[in-house]
Design an enzyme around this catalytic site. Structure first.
Site, PDB file in Angstrom:
ATOM      1  N   ASP A 423      30.100  48.798  38.313  1.00  0.00           N
ATOM      2  CA  ASP A 423      31.254  48.034  38.762  1.00  0.00           C
ATOM      3  C   ASP A 423      31.121  46.572  38.315  1.00  0.00           C
ATOM      4  OD1 ASP A 423      33.663  47.811  40.577  1.00  0.00           O
ATOM      5  OD2 ASP A 423      32.318  46.392  41.579  1.00  0.00           O
ATOM      6  N   GLU A 479      32.124  48.822  33.516  1.00  0.00           N
ATOM      7  CA  GLU A 479      33.441  48.256  33.761  1.00  0.00           C
ATOM      8  C   GLU A 479      33.354  46.838  33.208  1.00  0.00           C
ATOM      9  OE1 GLU A 479      36.610  47.858  37.402  1.00  0.00           O
ATOM     10  OE2 GLU A 479      34.597  47.089  37.724  1.00  0.00           O
TER      11      GLU A 479
END
Length: 797
Positions: A423, A479
């Site tokens: 993330d 990401e």
């Protein structure tokens, strides 16, 4: 950019911000709520019985500031034999009939090991405190001790003394019992959503003492090692997948519940699940009454990690029983059973920030152990906030990066997971805090000290992960952006092995399919695996994780039902969430629409899914999109533990003959085709572009039509076309002497003629109805539709 709840301030750090994926929400003292149930001990073999029950069923179908814990001095126990201990490995390690405890803290002046029984934890008291002598129990910056004795029902934590001097980066508080960053299970509340003693959202947390007696039968499980170009990924939420009553599972909302439903994923053609955060987090972090929904806001998504070694205990059926060891085994069971079905398991990990928030947040681990080491700090001690959640993990500090690598190794070697999605991974490429310039540059430097967070070309952490002998063999997905404005899609440091969530693919595909001018060329790049992003750097199509929808933003159904976000249910006056979604409601806003609009929406959903299936790269879909799950236009559902985020198994069954059928057949088609998961970017030898006329593609600004043929060693040759215009068109097909084109997929047709495989009983009739076009090498396409045609020999040829 990912659409999690973030700060609206654009500064890299915000001294007053602690949004932690939502607005600042203090825990309420709700005396009217029921007291939590006490965790009960489980007798030996309970998990094994549950395991048998789950497998048999599959075959047949508990945020505000953390309170201080009162320290009650009790008579000195004689149950432990104490000795010096070793500085490695970190954490609590069973060895030689005892347990070695080792924890890093470079700035603390004293350390105390706290032992708590389960009963004392519930009463907020400490069973025994063992001070660590710096002359004996400290090696370098590591505090350590070895204990022999009876650890039955015993938990542990630490206290550290040192400066409380925020301007110098130190926030020591000797009243706090802190979690070991290397703890393998965090013990506190055992039941999801249930408040702690005195209706506390943040009751005292402690660590499991591991034992050599903790065993799990892996039954010979080995890594599947599915080739990246063969993956089909499914982003899912453990609780949301089976919590709805229509799941009819024995263990709803748990790891075991997912095991019961793995066969659905196999039927759909999924061979890789990406689990939204399963590290320990506090679902009560945002706990407050939501008058709009009439329930309580939760940290449902879980992007606010407390501990990176411990699984989320309250996703397990057993909870804190057996001091968390049974919960660990439930995760192992899920991984093992997924592997048996040919499904890999990837974890979504959040190393960009922690749940401790900014300077006003709670202290329960990293901040109280060594704040200036674990977090990016400005010269006056403020928290840099590249995560938008109050703090930024100091990923490239040597101690922190080793900690991250150790955590990842643990999940691979002990839990058998197959990879990780990181993330806000761009934060892991930023330089660490310059409290000690050597941490970044290798030697002291002169000049401006405000270089914390500078993007690095060769980030030490990414280097370590990429070249680690254990980790370089698993899936690594970035990401590739953060909330500080660092956007690295196509440029993330990759060492040839990292893939990326391709946010550009998402945006371009949405724009083209809804009929926006100027995207035909970019759309063609997406179909080829985005070589414009990845080829020059030596990467492959599989380095692109292609997705149209994810947990952030609209679902696939909402993408074609709403022009605007509808987030009032979040209780933030619709001010949260992304306002630019590249969506189109097909003419009417919301679920209620005319029949013609509903038909167009179904076509568009099929168009998006077909695009994913025929694009080079790795396709990924979000849980529920296979049946058309709607969140009512909510594009930021982070706080809802209810039907908004629950997979609706009843809806899936309703659509089993409609959109779900189409998805299942399209997925199977992709798996059958050798050419739709290439290891290299397609060349002119295999791929040819077309327009309305064969061999004449139109890349003009006004073009809304893209078509191509692809040579396939299994299917022979495939023709794929997308008409994103509001007008129908009749196209000229490529001449293939001795052969003729026959329809396989036409999203403009109703079910079951949207996909007509060879065994379909009505296939001959459907082909006959179009024979006059096909005999003339023509094919009519409805507006906003897409097709797949296959080459077949002429009769008698």
């Amino acid at each position: 950019m990912e659409l999690k709840p973030r700060s609206t301030c654009s500064s890299p750090y915000f001294p007053a911000a602690n949004l932690s994926r939502g607005s600042i929400i203090q825990c309420l003292s709700l005396m009217t709520l029921r007291r939590p149930k006490r965790a009960v001990s489980t007798r030996s073999g309970e998990l094994r019985r549950m395991e048998r029950a789950v497998l048999a069923r599959a075959r047949s179908d508990g945020g505000g500031a953390q309170p201080e814990t009162a320290v009650v001095d009790k008579p000195k126990l004689s149950r432990f034999e104490v000795s010096q201990g070793l500085p490695v490995p970190f954490g609590a390690t069973p060895v030689d009939g005892g347990v070695n405890f080792a924890v890093f803290s470079s700035n603390a002046v004293s350390a105390t090991l706290c032992l708590l029984s389960l009963s004392d934890l519930r009463e907020s008291t400490v069973t025994e405190q063992i001070p660590l002598d710096p002359s004996i129990n400290r090696t370098g910056d590591v505090w350590h001790i070895f204990l022999k004795g009876d650890f039955t029902d015993m938990l542990y934590g630490y206290k550290f003394e040192g400066k409380f001097s925020p301007e110098e980066g130190h926030r020591y508080d000797a009243t706090k019992i802190l979690l070991d960053p290397y703890a393998k299970a965090v013990i506190s509340r055992g039941e999801y959503g249930v408040l702690g003693p005195e209706d506390n959202c943040w009751p005292q947390m402690t660590c499991m003492v591991p034992s050599n007696n903790d065993e799990f039968d892996w039954e010979g499980d080995l890594p599947l090692k599915i080739q990246n170009n063969d993956l089909f990924m499914y982003e899912m939420h453990i609780r949301g997948f089976t919590k709805h009553e229509s799941s009819n599972t024995k263990f709803p909302g748990t790891y075991l519940g997912v095991v019961e439903k793995l066969d659905h994923l196999k039927e759909l053609g999924i061979n890789c699940i990406e689990l939204m955060p399963c590290h320990e987090f506090n679902e009560l972090e945002y706990f407050s009454y939501n008058s709009v929904m009439g329930d309580y806001k939760m940290n449902f998504w879980g992007y606010s990690t407390i501990n990176y070694f411990s699984p989320m205990i309250r996703y397990s059926y057993t909870g804190t029983r057996n001091d968390g060891s049974s919960a660990i085994n439930e995760v192992k069971l899920l991984v093992r059973e997924a592997h048996k079905r040919g499904i890999e398991v990837i974890m979504d990990v959040v190393f960009n920030h922690t749940a401790e928030g900014n300077e006003d947040g709670p202290i329960f681990s990293f901040r109280g152990i060594d704040n200036s080491v674990y977090y990016m700090l400005a010269p006056k001690g403020e928290f840099y906030n590249y995560s938008g959640c109050g703090n930024t993990f100091n990923c490239n500090h040597p101690v922190v990066r080793q900690f991250i690598v150790d955590s990842l190794r643990y999940w691979v070697t002990e839990m058998h997971v197959d990879g990780f999605r990181f993330d806000l991974a761009s934060i892991m490429t930023r330089s660490s805090s310059l409290w000690d310039a050597i941490n970044v540059h290798g030697n002291p430097i002169d000049g401006d000290l405000l270089t914390t967070g500078t993007p690095l070309n060769s980030p030490p952490l990414i280097d370590m992960i990429s070249n680690d002998p254990v980790l370089r063999g698993v899936k690594l997905i970035a990401e590739a952006w953060d909330t500080g404005g660092l956007y690295q899609v196509g440029t993330f440091p990759h060492w040839g092995i990292w893939s990326e969530w391709n946010g550009k693919y998402r945006d371009i595909v949405r724009q083209f399919i809804k009929g926006t001018d100027g995207f035909s060329g970019a759309f063609a790049e997406c179909l080829c695996g985005s070589p414009n992003l990845y080829q020059e750097g030596g990467r492959k199509p599989w380095n692109s994780i292609n997705f149209v929808c994810a947990h952030d933003g609209f679902t696939l159904a909402d993408l074609v039902m709403y022009n605007k976000k509808h987030n009032l249910a979040n209780g933030e006056d619709n001010n949260d969430g992304e306002s630019h979604n590249n969506s189109w409601n097909c003419g009417q806003e919301g679920e209620c629409a005319s029949i013609s609009v509903q038909r167009l929406r179904k076509r568009q959903m099929r168009n998006f899914f077909l695009c994913l299936m025929v694009s080079q790269g790795v396709p990924m879909i979000y849980m529920g999109d296979e049946y058309g799950h709607t969140k009512g236009g909510n594009n930021n559902s982070y706080c809802h533990d209810n039907y908004i985020n629950y997979f609706r198994w009843d809806k899936k069954e309703e659509s089993s003959s409609d959109f779900y059928r189409f998805c299942r057949l399209m997925t199977n088609f992709r798996h059958e085709c050798e050419s739709l998961g290439l290891n290299n970017f397609p060349t002119a030898e295999r791929l040819q572009w077309h327009g309305h006329v064969s061999g004449v593609p139109d890349w003009s600004e006004s073009s809304r039509f893209v078509a191509f043929t692809l040579i396939d060693s299994v299917k022979g040759e495939i023709y794929v076309a997308f008409n994103a215009s509001h007008l129908p068109v009749t196209i000229t097909l490529p001449e293939r002497p001795g052969y003729r084109w026959e329809p396989l997929v036409d999203t403009g047709k109703p079910t079951p003629f949207d996909f007509i495989p060879a065994e379909h009983p009505g296939r001959d009739i459907a082909v006959t109805q179009y024979s006059h076009f096909l005999n003339a090498n023509l094919y009519p396409m409805l507006s906003y539709s897409s097709i797949i045609l296959l080459l077949s020999p002429e009769n008698g040829a």
